[in-house]
Design a protein around this motif. Sequence first.
Motif, short mmCIF file in Angstrom:
data_model
loop_
_atom_site.label_atom_id
_atom_site.label_comp_id
_atom_site.label_asym_id
_atom_site.label_seq_id
_atom_site.Cartn_x
_atom_site.Cartn_y
_atom_site.Cartn_z
N ASP A 1 0.83 -1.21 0.00
CA ASP A 1 0.00 0.00 0.00
C ASP A 1 0.86 1.26 0.00
O ASP A 1 0.60 2.21 -0.75
N LEU A 2 1.90 1.29 0.84
CA LEU A 2 2.77 2.45 0.91
C LEU A 2 3.56 2.61 -0.40
O LEU A 2 3.74 3.73 -0.89
N THR B 1 2.59 1.65 -3.35
CA THR B 1 1.64 2.12 -4.36
C THR B 1 1.39 3.62 -4.19
O THR B 1 1.42 4.38 -5.16
N GLU B 2 1.15 4.02 -2.96
CA GLU B 2 0.87 5.43 -2.67
C GLU B 2 1.99 6.35 -3.15
O GLU B 2 1.74 7.44 -3.64
N HIS B 3 3.24 5.88 -3.01
CA HIS B 3 4.40 6.72 -3.35
C HIS B 3 5.03 6.36 -4.69
O HIS B 3 6.09 6.85 -5.02
N HIS B 4 4.37 5.47 -5.43
CA HIS B 4 4.83 5.09 -6.78
C HIS B 4 6.25 4.50 -6.76
O HIS B 4 7.11 4.89 -7.55
#
Length: 135
Positions: free
Chosen positions: A64-65, A67-70
């Motif tokens: 998740d982290l 993904t959030e920060h690409h």
Amino acid sequence: MEPIEWTDSFSVGVALFDEQHRRLLDMLNTMIKNPTATTRSETIGDVLADMTRYAQEHFKSEEDLMTEHHYPHLEAHKHQHQGFQEKVARLCMATAEGQTTVPRELLAYLQQWLIRHILQADMAFKPFFEQKGVR
């Protein structure tokens, strides 16, 4: 083999991930402290259950982290996580079948995961998240 103590050299710089990694280290230490554990022992069942929960919680947190920060290496990291989940499933099946090699395989796999995944693959994202200000 002596239990392994958590040191700052294991820290990936994200407090939640470090906390979760400590749980994995606890699982490894449980195996180290119980060298005579058998496939049918409570120790093996507990560690496999903990590994299953760890995979569900920790991998979701990381992914998740990322993904959030690409995070650019997300897919490769997910692939390693999938490998862990598949290994746990195989060890669970081997336990159900009464294979006597499970304790040795479990200990070896946890050691390998600490070295190859946490200390290498996870450390690779440490500068990325530091740059993003994630702690």
